[in-house]
Write a protein that holds these residues in place. Structure first.
Motif, short mmCIF file in Angstrom:
data_model
loop_
_atom_site.label_atom_id
_atom_site.label_comp_id
_atom_site.label_asym_id
_atom_site.label_seq_id
_atom_site.Cartn_x
_atom_site.Cartn_y
_atom_site.Cartn_z
N HIS A 51 0.86 -1.17 0.00
CA HIS A 51 0.00 0.00 0.00
C HIS A 51 0.90 1.23 0.00
O HIS A 51 1.69 1.42 0.93
CB HIS A 51 -0.95 -0.03 1.19
CG HIS A 51 -2.09 -0.99 0.96
ND1 HIS A 51 -1.96 -2.35 1.10
CD2 HIS A 51 -3.36 -0.78 0.51
CE1 HIS A 51 -3.11 -2.94 0.78
NE2 HIS A 51 -3.99 -2.01 0.43
N LEU A 52 0.80 1.99 -1.08
CA LEU A 52 1.68 3.13 -1.29
C LEU A 52 0.93 4.41 -0.93
O LEU A 52 -0.12 4.71 -1.50
CB LEU A 52 2.11 3.18 -2.76
CG LEU A 52 3.07 4.31 -3.13
CD1 LEU A 52 4.46 4.03 -2.57
CD2 LEU A 52 3.15 4.49 -4.65
N GLY A 53 1.49 5.15 0.02
CA GLY A 53 0.87 6.40 0.44
C GLY A 53 1.65 7.59 -0.04
O GLY A 53 2.88 7.57 -0.04
N PHE A 54 0.94 8.61 -0.48
CA PHE A 54 1.58 9.87 -0.82
C PHE A 54 0.59 10.98 -0.53
O PHE A 54 -0.55 10.72 -0.13
CB PHE A 54 2.05 9.88 -2.29
CG PHE A 54 0.96 9.64 -3.31
CD1 PHE A 54 0.37 10.71 -3.97
CD2 PHE A 54 0.54 8.35 -3.60
CE1 PHE A 54 -0.63 10.48 -4.92
CE2 PHE A 54 -0.46 8.12 -4.55
CZ PHE A 54 -1.05 9.19 -5.21
N VAL A 55 1.04 12.22 -0.66
CA VAL A 55 0.21 13.36 -0.31
C VAL A 55 -0.16 14.10 -1.60
O VAL A 55 0.71 14.40 -2.41
CB VAL A 55 0.94 14.31 0.66
CG1 VAL A 55 0.06 15.51 1.00
CG2 VAL A 55 1.32 13.57 1.93
N PRO A 60 -3.95 12.73 2.25
CA PRO A 60 -3.29 11.45 2.02
C PRO A 60 -4.01 10.63 0.96
O PRO A 60 -5.23 10.70 0.84
CB PRO A 60 -3.39 10.75 3.38
CG PRO A 60 -4.64 11.32 3.99
CD PRO A 60 -4.73 12.74 3.51
N VAL A 61 -3.24 9.87 0.20
CA VAL A 61 -3.79 8.90 -0.76
C VAL A 61 -3.06 7.59 -0.53
O VAL A 61 -1.83 7.58 -0.40
CB VAL A 61 -3.58 9.36 -2.22
CG1 VAL A 61 -4.12 8.33 -3.20
CG2 VAL A 61 -4.22 10.72 -2.47
N VAL A 62 -3.80 6.50 -0.44
CA VAL A 62 -3.22 5.17 -0.23
C VAL A 62 -3.74 4.25 -1.32
O VAL A 62 -4.94 4.01 -1.41
CB VAL A 62 -3.59 4.59 1.15
CG1 VAL A 62 -2.99 3.19 1.32
CG2 VAL A 62 -3.12 5.52 2.27
N PRO A 84 0.86 9.79 -9.22
CA PRO A 84 2.07 9.72 -8.39
C PRO A 84 3.33 9.60 -9.23
O PRO A 84 4.40 10.07 -8.82
CB PRO A 84 1.84 8.46 -7.55
CG PRO A 84 0.76 7.71 -8.23
CD PRO A 84 -0.07 8.70 -8.96
N ALA A 101 7.55 12.26 -1.65
CA ALA A 101 7.55 11.64 -0.32
C ALA A 101 6.50 10.54 -0.28
O ALA A 101 5.33 10.78 -0.61
CB ALA A 101 7.26 12.69 0.75
N VAL A 102 6.92 9.34 0.08
CA VAL A 102 5.99 8.22 0.13
C VAL A 102 6.16 7.44 1.42
O VAL A 102 7.18 7.54 2.13
CB VAL A 102 6.19 7.24 -1.06
CG1 VAL A 102 5.96 7.95 -2.40
CG2 VAL A 102 7.58 6.61 -1.02
N CYS A 103 5.13 6.65 1.72
CA CYS A 103 5.22 5.64 2.77
C CYS A 103 4.68 4.36 2.15
O CYS A 103 3.55 4.34 1.66
CB CYS A 103 4.39 6.05 3.99
SG CYS A 103 4.46 4.84 5.34
N THR A 105 3.85 0.39 2.64
CA THR A 105 3.57 -0.55 3.73
C THR A 105 3.12 -1.89 3.17
O THR A 105 2.33 -1.95 2.24
CB THR A 105 2.50 0.05 4.66
OG1 THR A 105 3.00 1.28 5.18
CG2 THR A 105 2.16 -0.89 5.81
N HIS A 131 9.52 4.54 4.95
CA HIS A 131 9.37 5.96 4.66
C HIS A 131 10.49 6.37 3.71
O HIS A 131 11.62 5.90 3.85
CB HIS A 131 9.50 6.80 5.94
CG HIS A 131 8.44 6.52 6.96
ND1 HIS A 131 7.23 7.16 6.97
CD2 HIS A 131 8.40 5.64 7.98
CE1 HIS A 131 6.50 6.71 7.98
NE2 HIS A 131 7.19 5.78 8.62
N PRO B 60 3.54 11.44 4.14
CA PRO B 60 2.51 10.42 4.29
C PRO B 60 2.93 9.33 5.27
O PRO B 60 4.11 9.00 5.37
CB PRO B 60 2.39 9.84 2.87
CG PRO B 60 3.76 10.02 2.29
CD PRO B 60 4.30 11.30 2.88
N VAL B 62 1.41 5.39 6.36
CA VAL B 62 0.42 4.34 6.06
C VAL B 62 0.61 3.22 7.07
O VAL B 62 1.67 2.59 7.12
CB VAL B 62 0.61 3.78 4.63
CG1 VAL B 62 -0.39 2.66 4.37
CG2 VAL B 62 0.48 4.88 3.59
N CYS B 103 -7.00 8.54 4.33
CA CYS B 103 -7.39 7.68 3.20
C CYS B 103 -7.29 6.25 3.72
O CYS B 103 -6.22 5.83 4.19
CB CYS B 103 -6.47 7.90 2.00
SG CYS B 103 -6.90 6.87 0.57
N THR B 105 -7.75 2.26 2.92
CA THR B 105 -7.78 1.38 1.77
C THR B 105 -7.77 -0.08 2.21
O THR B 105 -7.05 -0.46 3.12
CB THR B 105 -6.56 1.67 0.87
OG1 THR B 105 -6.64 3.04 0.44
CG2 THR B 105 -6.54 0.78 -0.36
#
Lengths: 236, 236
Positions: A51-55, A60-62, A84, A101-103, A105, A131, B60, B62, B103, B105
């Motif tokens: 699951h890729l999160g970014f702003v 936030p978007v996941v 993205p 910038a991403v997270c 998971t 991160h 972000p 997650v 967000c 998911t």
């Protein structure tokens, strides 16, 4: 398993482990946090999606997405038109480009943990949280390596037994890279942790282990004649 | 399955569906997007964990977490000291409090899709993405309902067969609510979509269906005497 934060400090580290950072040390459940490189790799390699999160516009978007690993670098891919990927920078210009910038998971759910008390219900899981900053891969060799890794992540050995991307497909595909630096794993195993005074309660307690693996393969009905099931699928 | 953005516009909607919004209409893979309420509920109810995204210091985060659903509202829980829960507002003061942009998911991986071409490898999946604002639940009745929903989400029927949270446990637990409003589902099913000119290639193609369900239960070794496996676990 509940929402936990990840701030705080810690100093323990060893040469085989990722160095804990402010981003990767949880304030809660520290006893479940781990930085062992082999554990992190094993968790990453076993899962199919991250699951890729970014702003985006401050929010936030996941998104779930496939990924691949090459050593200490992860790759995700997408259409060159996707948001993205357009937001991410260009690895050739990393000096000037802040990247995205991403997270990222990855989580395995291994079992359901039923305690006598509602409060101690949980799940057994293994997760990795990364991160970092993602950059677009523009080097053609690295891009090919990344795409092979994405296919081999789904089924190890598969990239050698499929038609490689042609020039048009390569041009339509964007790849993001993310280095494994600010990385932590969390693992829960075992049975429920009931309060001593609850052990005599008349409720079943224990673990429901979730099933892994796959059901029988479903070959396409239009396979070319004479194609047998490849070894890498028999061993899957 | 690749990274796709979610901007764009669309007008189709019906009374049984979530209204598509700028946040929930993908620019890529629109044919896989769905807004059907029953489909969304089914995807949410079948999964064990969600991935909750929020923004911390501009970056972000997650985290995987358990959740529960009550009608058109989801709940996640955590320690009262955890960061996202402290960041979220208080539902009693929603007029003044902006809450926490999140967000949430949920993704099921149903199968691995092997095409003759590397480019068309994919997975069969079902996912739901929810954008919105999370608020802390402070009403005691709603909090109890939410915690029951969290336990029943893990195993339906379980909350009635466990000791409810006591005052101390309730005080230590924070619950966030998120309304199902900006919601979309994406679903991929079926076999590989190879190019016509690739159908004769000597590569196996088809689907590896991933296994669902659970292995035999593992009862705690210290169960009180006479406790048998409850029906809700036999039916699981």
């Amino acid at each position: 398993m509940s929402v936990a934060s990840e701030s705080g400090t810690e100093t323990a580290a060893d040469t085989a482990a990722y160095a804990p950072t402010d981003l990767t040390v949880p304030t809660r459940g520290r006893d479940r946090a781990a930085y062992d490189r082999q554990l992190v790799h094993a968790i990453l390699d076993e899962a199919y999606v991250c699951h890729l999160g970014f702003v985006r516009d401050g929010a936030p978007v996941v998104l779930p997405t496939l990924y691949g690993r090459v050593g200490e670098r992860l790759y995700v891919h997408g259409s060159t038109g996707s948001r993205p990927l357009r937001m991410a920078g260009d690895a050739r210009q990393r000096e000037e480009d802040p990247g995205l910038a991403v997270c990222l998971t990855v989580t395995h759910v291994d079992g359901l943990v039923l305690a006598r008390s509602a409060f101690h219900h949980s799940i057994n899981y293994r997760s990795v949280v990364i991160h970092g900053t993602a950059y677009q891969v523009t080097d053609p060799e690295e891009k090919r390596t990344a795409l092979d890794a994405l296919v081999d992540h789904v089924v190890p050995g598969r990239s050698a037994d499929s038609r490689p991307a042609n020039a048009k497909e390569l041009a339509a595909t964007a790849v993001l890279s993310l280095d494994l630096a600010a990385v932590s794993a969390k693992v829960r195993t075992g049975g429920p942790n009931d309060e001593p005074e609850d052990l005599g309660l008349p409720h079943w307690a224990g673990v429901v282990p979730l099933r892994k693996g796959h059901d029988p393969l479903i070959p396409s009905t239009d396979l070319a004649p004479g194609i047998e099931t490849p070894d890498y699928l028999i061993e899957l």
